[in-house]
Design a protein around this motif. Sequence first.
Motif, PDB file in Angstrom:
ATOM      1  N   LEU A 128       0.816  -1.224   0.000  1.00 21.62           N
ATOM      2  CA  LEU A 128       0.000   0.000   0.000  1.00 21.62           C
ATOM      3  C   LEU A 128       0.851   1.277   0.000  1.00 21.62           C
ATOM      4  O   LEU A 128       0.376   2.331  -0.400  1.00 21.62           O
ATOM      5  CB  LEU A 128      -0.953   0.006   1.203  1.00 21.62           C
ATOM      6  N   LYS A 129       2.103   1.165   0.468  1.00 19.39           N
ATOM      7  CA  LYS A 129       2.966   2.353   0.476  1.00 19.39           C
ATOM      8  C   LYS A 129       3.503   2.659  -0.908  1.00 19.39           C
ATOM      9  O   LYS A 129       3.482   3.793  -1.354  1.00 19.39           O
ATOM     10  CB  LYS A 129       4.147   2.129   1.440  1.00 19.39           C
ATOM     11  N   ASP A 185       2.567   0.983  -3.827  1.00 15.73           N
ATOM     12  CA  ASP A 185       1.627   0.572  -4.877  1.00 15.73           C
ATOM     13  C   ASP A 185       2.167  -0.559  -5.746  1.00 15.73           C
ATOM     14  O   ASP A 185       1.625  -0.829  -6.822  1.00 15.73           O
ATOM     15  CB  ASP A 185       1.227   1.761  -5.771  1.00 15.73           C
ATOM     16  N   TRP A 191      -9.139   1.811   0.211  1.00 17.73           N
ATOM     17  CA  TRP A 191      -7.690   1.724  -0.055  1.00 17.73           C
ATOM     18  C   TRP A 191      -6.949   2.843   0.675  1.00 17.73           C
ATOM     19  O   TRP A 191      -5.955   2.609   1.362  1.00 17.73           O
ATOM     20  CB  TRP A 191      -7.472   1.813  -1.575  1.00 17.73           C
ATOM     21  N   GLU A 213      -4.359   2.680   3.883  1.00 23.75           N
ATOM     22  CA  GLU A 213      -3.016   3.232   3.752  1.00 23.75           C
ATOM     23  C   GLU A 213      -2.746   4.192   4.920  1.00 23.75           C
ATOM     24  O   GLU A 213      -1.683   4.164   5.534  1.00 23.75           O
ATOM     25  CB  GLU A 213      -2.901   3.954   2.410  1.00 23.75           C
TER      26      GLU A 213
HETATM   27 MG    MG Z   1      -0.495   4.020  -2.189  1.00 21.83          MG
END
Ligand code: MG
Length: 280
Positions: A50-51, A53, A245, A249
């Motif tokens: 999530l950091k 992508d 999402w 995050e």
């Molecule tokens: Mg992201």
Amino acid sequence: HAKLEGKNQYAFYNEHMKVSTHNLVKGEQDLALALEREEFEVYFQPQFNLKTDEVFAAEALVRWNHPEKGLVFPNDFIPLAESTGKIVALGHWVLENSIAYLAQRKLENRPDISIHINLASAQLSDVHFVSLVEALLDKYQVPAHLVGFEVTETSILADIPLARSLLQRLKDMGICLSIDDFGTGYSSLSQLKNLPVTMLKIDRSFIMELESNQDDRKIVEAIIAMAHKLNIKVLAEGIETRTQWQLLEAFQCDFGQGYYVSKPVTATAFNQGTPLLHPS
Ligand code: MG
Ligand code: C2E
Ligand code: MG
Ligand code: MG
């Protein structure tokens, strides 16, 4: 009188059992035949960091290309495979295909990703499981760190000492271990701290209403915070919206997967990079 009642009951159960045994045997034969004819196919759903992508892994999800029924989803045959014991052979097939896919990727110089494979509890109690994994990694010359297993709380809690020793042996080989559907079973984080677990997958039911349900939000934040204190990574499953999402995050959730970024796709589609398109 009691005898008569018992007799009637016996006759009733007997007939009932005949029907269900017949169905079970037929189902078992169908599954065996489908395995023989290679009617199963492994689909892959990307798992994102999530950091950054980036896709760091994919979950292997089996489907049945049924000659008459078309594409059949696991909820319609995994329970039958479990009750007939065919899950061990099917699980073996999924495992070999996933490892073969990793070998194929290496051959084609594609970037390294891990493949995360779902394990049924019968596989967890199979004494040959670890040597089977070792043999397949050796056969396809795939490093163990590219393979991960997803197990549910329920399948582990059935026999914690057995699960712990099996999971420890797999972890010693360098294999990642995730708890699937986390939050739906009866385990607590305190039980999990004694298990060699690398990742928790927060169940989709907590993610679905993340935007509107304050309780779910608090639960998810608490799971993430506690897991991180125990040095365990967290993946949120079933992310379907951009807001979910972004919330995850912001909650410092490590990884995510879901229809928002990609459904499970065939190996061919996965190779073509279809799921690598991040819509944000
Ligand atoms: Mg992201
Ligand atoms: P699971 O391991 O929890 O997998 C997640 C399920 O959620 C998958 O369903 C996946 O396609 C679906 N999913 C992913 N993202 C989303 C989303 O954003 N929204 C919604 N609504 N669903 C999403 P699938 O592929 O039908 O598999 C269902 C279950 O069947 C799996 O749940 C797993 O428990 C089992 N399964 C699948 N493949 C295997 C296998 O090879 N072996 C074993 N033992 N079980 C398997
Ligand atoms: Mg899973
Ligand atoms: Mg799940």
